[in-house]
Structure formats: C-alpha cells, structure tokens
Design a protein around this motif. Structure first.
Motif, PDB file in Angstrom:
ATOM      1  N   PHE A  24       0.789  -1.161  -0.029  1.00  0.00           N
ATOM      2  CA  PHE A  24       0.321  -0.042   0.035  1.00  0.00           C
ATOM      3  C   PHE A  24       1.011   1.077   0.010  1.00  0.00           C
ATOM      4  N   LEU A  25       1.845   1.233   0.652  1.00  0.00           N
ATOM      5  CA  LEU A  25       2.839   2.672   0.976  1.00  0.00           C
ATOM      6  C   LEU A  25       3.275   2.767  -0.469  1.00  0.00           C
ATOM      7  N   ALA A  26       3.767   1.435  -1.192  1.00  0.00           N
ATOM      8  CA  ALA A  26       4.576   1.515  -2.613  1.00  0.00           C
ATOM      9  C   ALA A  26       3.425   2.193  -3.541  1.00  0.00           C
ATOM     10  N   GLN A  27       2.261   2.006  -3.345  1.00  0.00           N
ATOM     11  CA  GLN A  27       1.315   2.443  -4.237  1.00  0.00           C
ATOM     12  C   GLN A  27       0.969   3.744  -4.174  1.00  0.00           C
ATOM     13  N   VAL A  28       0.964   4.279  -2.994  1.00  0.00           N
ATOM     14  CA  VAL A  28       0.628   5.735  -2.361  1.00  0.00           C
ATOM     15  C   VAL A  28       1.764   6.516  -2.870  1.00  0.00           C
ATOM     16  N   LYS A  29       3.005   6.229  -2.613  1.00  0.00           N
ATOM     17  CA  LYS A  29       4.335   6.985  -2.609  1.00  0.00           C
ATOM     18  C   LYS A  29       4.295   8.032  -3.969  1.00  0.00           C
ATOM     19  N   PRO A  30       4.039   7.287  -5.096  1.00  0.00           N
ATOM     20  CA  PRO A  30       4.211   8.005  -6.335  1.00  0.00           C
ATOM     21  C   PRO A  30       3.051   9.207  -6.317  1.00  0.00           C
ATOM     22  N   THR A  31       2.167   9.222  -5.503  1.00  0.00           N
ATOM     23  CA  THR A  31       0.937  10.157  -5.762  1.00  0.00           C
ATOM     24  C   THR A  31       1.158  11.364  -4.770  1.00  0.00           C
ATOM     25  N   VAL A  32       2.147  11.395  -3.972  1.00  0.00           N
ATOM     26  CA  VAL A  32       2.260  12.259  -2.821  1.00  0.00           C
ATOM     27  C   VAL A  32       3.805  12.784  -3.149  1.00  0.00           C
ATOM     28  N   PRO A  33       3.656  14.122  -3.228  1.00  0.00           N
ATOM     29  CA  PRO A  33       4.902  14.798  -3.429  1.00  0.00           C
ATOM     30  C   PRO A  33       5.718  14.702  -1.843  1.00  0.00           C
ATOM     31  N   ALA A  34       7.162  14.368  -2.007  1.00  0.00           N
ATOM     32  CA  ALA A  34       7.811  14.464  -0.929  1.00  0.00           C
ATOM     33  C   ALA A  34       8.883  15.533  -0.894  1.00  0.00           C
ATOM     34  N   VAL A  35       9.534  15.949   0.226  1.00  0.00           N
ATOM     35  CA  VAL A  35      10.418  16.817   0.251  1.00  0.00           C
ATOM     36  C   VAL A  35      11.440  16.601   1.128  1.00  0.00           C
ATOM     37  N   ALA A  36      12.735  16.484   0.829  1.00  0.00           N
ATOM     38  CA  ALA A  36      13.990  15.888   1.334  1.00  0.00           C
ATOM     39  C   ALA A  36      14.408  16.931   2.684  1.00  0.00           C
ATOM     40  N   ALA A  37      15.021  16.596   3.656  1.00  0.00           N
ATOM     41  CA  ALA A  37      15.213  17.350   4.725  1.00  0.00           C
ATOM     42  C   ALA A  37      16.146  18.484   4.307  1.00  0.00           C
ATOM     43  N   LYS A  38      17.143  18.300   3.713  1.00  0.00           N
ATOM     44  CA  LYS A  38      18.046  19.234   3.263  1.00  0.00           C
ATOM     45  C   LYS A  38      17.277  20.464   2.458  1.00  0.00           C
ATOM     46  N   ALA A  39      16.479  20.055   1.554  1.00  0.00           N
ATOM     47  CA  ALA A  39      15.862  20.948   0.753  1.00  0.00           C
ATOM     48  C   ALA A  39      14.900  21.949   1.738  1.00  0.00           C
ATOM     49  N   PHE A  40      14.163  21.143   2.343  1.00  0.00           N
ATOM     50  CA  PHE A  40      13.080  21.908   3.407  1.00  0.00           C
ATOM     51  C   PHE A  40      13.971  22.690   4.562  1.00  0.00           C
ATOM     52  N   ASN A  41      14.868  22.207   4.970  1.00  0.00           N
ATOM     53  CA  ASN A  41      16.034  22.992   5.908  1.00  0.00           C
ATOM     54  C   ASN A  41      16.177  24.382   5.273  1.00  0.00           C
ATOM     55  N   ALA A  42      16.790  24.129   4.239  1.00  0.00           N
ATOM     56  CA  ALA A  42      17.139  25.440   3.159  1.00  0.00           C
ATOM     57  C   ALA A  42      16.193  26.420   2.932  1.00  0.00           C
ATOM     58  N   LYS A  43      14.945  26.047   2.717  1.00  0.00           N
ATOM     59  CA  LYS A  43      13.961  26.801   2.382  1.00  0.00           C
ATOM     60  C   LYS A  43      13.495  27.509   3.889  1.00  0.00           C
ATOM     61  N   MET A  44      13.637  26.857   5.033  1.00  0.00           N
ATOM     62  CA  MET A  44      13.252  27.560   6.321  1.00  0.00           C
ATOM     63  C   MET A  44      14.360  28.525   6.533  1.00  0.00           C
ATOM     64  N   ILE A  45      15.602  28.296   6.163  1.00  0.00           N
ATOM     65  CA  ILE A  45      16.568  29.344   6.498  1.00  0.00           C
ATOM     66  C   ILE A  45      16.455  30.780   5.422  1.00  0.00           C
ATOM     67  N   GLU A  46      16.347  30.310   4.286  1.00  0.00           N
ATOM     68  CA  GLU A  46      16.198  31.467   3.304  1.00  0.00           C
ATOM     69  C   GLU A  46      14.893  32.218   3.486  1.00  0.00           C
ATOM     70  N   GLN A  47      13.697  31.492   3.804  1.00  0.00           N
ATOM     71  CA  GLN A  47      12.510  32.248   3.923  1.00  0.00           C
ATOM     72  C   GLN A  47      11.701  32.107   5.339  1.00  0.00           C
TER      73      GLN A  47
END
Length: 150
Positions: A24-47
């Motif tokens: 079920f997880l494998a079926q759902v995963k492609p339908t929901v966008p994920a964000v990596a920790a590094k990318a999200f932390n960078a966004k928090m620092i920038e904005q």
C-alpha cells in the motif's frame, strides 16, 4: 488441529506477513510529493517569514503521537496527530491551495496523511521524506520543550 498449527497458519496469512501495508505504501508514494530534509531546511533558512508570524504561508504539521511531539519536533511545527488531522484541517488551514508539510517519525504516516488531505481537495501537500529521523540524521535542530497539544 492443534494450537501450534493454528498459530502458524494465522501468522503466515496475516496482512503484515503478506506485505499488504508495504504494498500500500508503495502504491501511495508516487501520488504524494515528498520533500527532502536538506531542501526543506534550506527553505526555512532562506524564507523564515513563510513559516512563522502573521503571514504564514507554509503550514507544518506533526502527525505523530502526543508523546513523540512532546519529546521533540521540527521548528515552526504545529501538532494535530494523525487521528485528528482530517477533522481539524479545514479550521487550521481553510485555504485548500496553501502549502502544507506533514511529517512523522519515518515518513510513512505523513505520506498517508498527505494522500488523505489530497483526497479532501488540498492541492499543495507534501510530506517530509524520512520524517524527523531524516531531519535529525542531517543534524538539523529540533525543539524539545513541551508545548500544549491541540
């Protein structure tokens, strides 16, 4: 039939043994966008103003259990808990086009919660890939003081 045979039979045909949750997880995963920790932390620092204050434009929700929230959480996060999210989301984020990030301990609960919010009509829902575990693995900060649980 003896009890051992019944126990073995029920274990080998249980949903966990058959891999249904994993499938079920494998079926759902492609339908929901994920964000990596590094990318999200960078966004928090920038904005940082997008995450805190009067004009929040990115809503972060912790969907773990209350004891997990009380131990530590991401900066700027709010607590809903997985069991209450769908019932509370419209009052917390009335704009279905708002940016929402969900996280849990490893990404599975938040991925399923994100899919649920998409089904409710929310357009910009993402989950933190790897959850708070991935966040801590990158040595990013967490908040540890106990706050009121909604």
């Amino acid at each position: 039939m003896n009890a051992l045979w019944i126990a073995r039979r029920s274990f080998t045909s249980s949903p966990a043994r058959l891999g249904l949750y994993k499938d079920f997880l494998a079926q759902v995963k492609p339908t929901v966008p994920a964000v990596a920790a590094k990318a999200f932390n960078a966004k928090m620092i920038e904005q940082p103003d997008r995450f805190w204050g009067d004009n929040v434009s990115v809503h972060i929700f912790d969907v773990r259990e209350p004891y997990e929230w009380n131990e530590e959480r991401l900066p700027y996060a709010n607590y809903t808990g997985r069991g209450k999210l769908e019932g509370m989301i419209e009052s917390l984020v009335p704009d279905a086009s708002a940016d929402i990030l969900l996280y849990c301990s490893n990404g599975n609960r938040s991925m399923l919660a994100a899919e649920s919010l998409q089904q409710l009509g929310y357009k910009n829902v993402k989950f933190l890939s790897g959850g708070i575990g991935a966040w801590k693995k990158e040595h990013f900060g967490t908040h540890r003081n106990i706050r009121e649980v909604v």
